[in-house]
Write a protein that holds these residues in place. Sequence first.
Motif, short mmCIF file in Angstrom:
data_model
loop_
_atom_site.label_atom_id
_atom_site.label_comp_id
_atom_site.label_asym_id
_atom_site.label_seq_id
_atom_site.Cartn_x
_atom_site.Cartn_y
_atom_site.Cartn_z
N ALA A 125 1.16 -8.50 3.26
CA ALA A 125 0.66 -7.43 2.39
C ALA A 125 -0.86 -7.47 2.31
O ALA A 125 -1.52 -6.42 2.37
CB ALA A 125 1.28 -7.56 1.01
N PHE A 126 -1.41 -8.66 2.20
CA PHE A 126 -2.87 -8.80 2.12
C PHE A 126 -3.53 -8.35 3.42
O PHE A 126 -4.52 -7.61 3.40
CB PHE A 126 -3.24 -10.25 1.82
CG PHE A 126 -4.71 -10.51 1.76
CD1 PHE A 126 -5.46 -10.09 0.68
CD2 PHE A 126 -5.36 -11.16 2.81
CE1 PHE A 126 -6.83 -10.32 0.63
CE2 PHE A 126 -6.72 -11.38 2.77
CZ PHE A 126 -7.46 -10.97 1.68
N LEU A 127 -2.97 -8.77 4.54
CA LEU A 127 -3.52 -8.38 5.84
C LEU A 127 -3.49 -6.87 6.02
O LEU A 127 -4.48 -6.26 6.45
CB LEU A 127 -2.73 -9.06 6.97
CG LEU A 127 -3.16 -8.68 8.40
CD1 LEU A 127 -4.60 -9.11 8.66
CD2 LEU A 127 -2.22 -9.32 9.42
N GLY A 128 -2.36 -6.24 5.67
CA GLY A 128 -2.26 -4.80 5.79
C GLY A 128 -3.24 -4.07 4.89
O GLY A 128 -3.88 -3.09 5.31
N ASP A 129 -3.39 -4.54 3.66
CA ASP A 129 -4.33 -3.93 2.73
C ASP A 129 -5.76 -4.02 3.24
O ASP A 129 -6.52 -3.05 3.18
CB ASP A 129 -4.24 -4.60 1.35
CG ASP A 129 -3.02 -4.15 0.57
OD1 ASP A 129 -2.29 -3.27 1.07
OD2 ASP A 129 -2.79 -4.69 -0.53
N ILE A 130 -6.14 -5.20 3.72
CA ILE A 130 -7.51 -5.41 4.18
C ILE A 130 -7.81 -4.53 5.40
O ILE A 130 -8.89 -3.93 5.51
CB ILE A 130 -7.76 -6.90 4.51
CG1 ILE A 130 -7.69 -7.74 3.24
CG2 ILE A 130 -9.10 -7.08 5.20
CD1 ILE A 130 -8.69 -7.35 2.17
N CYS A 131 -6.86 -4.47 6.31
CA CYS A 131 -7.06 -3.62 7.50
C CYS A 131 -7.19 -2.15 7.11
O CYS A 131 -8.06 -1.43 7.62
CB CYS A 131 -5.89 -3.81 8.47
SG CYS A 131 -5.85 -5.41 9.30
N LEU A 132 -6.33 -1.70 6.19
CA LEU A 132 -6.38 -0.30 5.76
C LEU A 132 -7.69 -0.01 5.03
O LEU A 132 -8.30 1.05 5.22
CB LEU A 132 -5.19 0.01 4.86
CG LEU A 132 -5.04 1.47 4.40
CD1 LEU A 132 -4.91 2.40 5.59
CD2 LEU A 132 -3.83 1.62 3.49
N TYR A 133 -8.13 -0.94 4.20
CA TYR A 133 -9.39 -0.74 3.47
C TYR A 133 -10.57 -0.71 4.44
O TYR A 133 -11.49 0.11 4.28
CB TYR A 133 -9.58 -1.85 2.44
CG TYR A 133 -10.65 -1.54 1.43
CD1 TYR A 133 -10.38 -0.70 0.35
CD2 TYR A 133 -11.93 -2.08 1.53
CE1 TYR A 133 -11.36 -0.40 -0.58
CE2 TYR A 133 -12.92 -1.79 0.60
CZ TYR A 133 -12.63 -0.95 -0.45
OH TYR A 133 -13.60 -0.65 -1.38
N TRP A 134 -10.56 -1.60 5.41
CA TRP A 134 -11.64 -1.63 6.41
C TRP A 134 -11.70 -0.33 7.19
O TRP A 134 -12.78 0.23 7.42
CB TRP A 134 -11.43 -2.81 7.34
CG TRP A 134 -12.49 -2.92 8.41
CD1 TRP A 134 -13.77 -3.37 8.27
CD2 TRP A 134 -12.33 -2.56 9.79
NE1 TRP A 134 -14.43 -3.30 9.47
CE2 TRP A 134 -13.57 -2.81 10.42
CE3 TRP A 134 -11.27 -2.05 10.54
CZ2 TRP A 134 -13.78 -2.57 11.78
CZ3 TRP A 134 -11.48 -1.81 11.90
CH2 TRP A 134 -12.71 -2.07 12.50
#
Length: 206
Positions: A69-78
């Motif tokens: 979940a953290f990885l997906g959030d960070i990628c989407l935010y970037w």
Amino acid sequence: MIQEVLRQLPTESTQQAVGYPTLFTLVALGSLVPVVPTGALVSSAAVVAFHQTSPFALLYVFAAASAAAFLGDICLYWLGQRGVRSKNGSKWLEAITRRAAPERLEQARQKLDEHGGAVLVLSRLVPAGRIPVMLACLLGRMPLRQFARGDVPACLAWAATYQLIGILGGSLFREPWQGVLAAVVLTVLVSGAPAVWRRLRTRWAH
């Protein structure tokens, strides 16, 4: 007949070797492209882990779900940041914007101004709350590092919540498939109840 079917099922170690990477991939994908029911995936995985003999099965589910979940959030935010900085925007920023209703975005902006990064934790727990808050952070030019600091406890709380739903479903039934079904139903109720309540309240207001 039942014994023959049981013999054909994958062993517990095989289920773990395939299940944890699959869970990680699907949750990360669902966080990046918000169409996969990631909460139901975590709850279902928790049910299966609850019925396994490994004492660390539930811990592995929690670690895989929260990290994905953290990885997906960070990628989407970037990706969203790239759109905000670009004159022409980006398809990712457009996709985030389309999924955030104007009134929800305004609420997210107000809460972000009042409470700062702490809103990220609640946004992960409130159904359909993650995208409006993320968009508010993007439009407010929140740095990626600051977003990441707030998103860590948000993902941990989210994974723990849906894992508890799975544990509850698994503890109520002896058969794993029954627990999975119960966990999915509970997840749908938890996710859909606020939206139904808002629609009913809007109708009653008119």
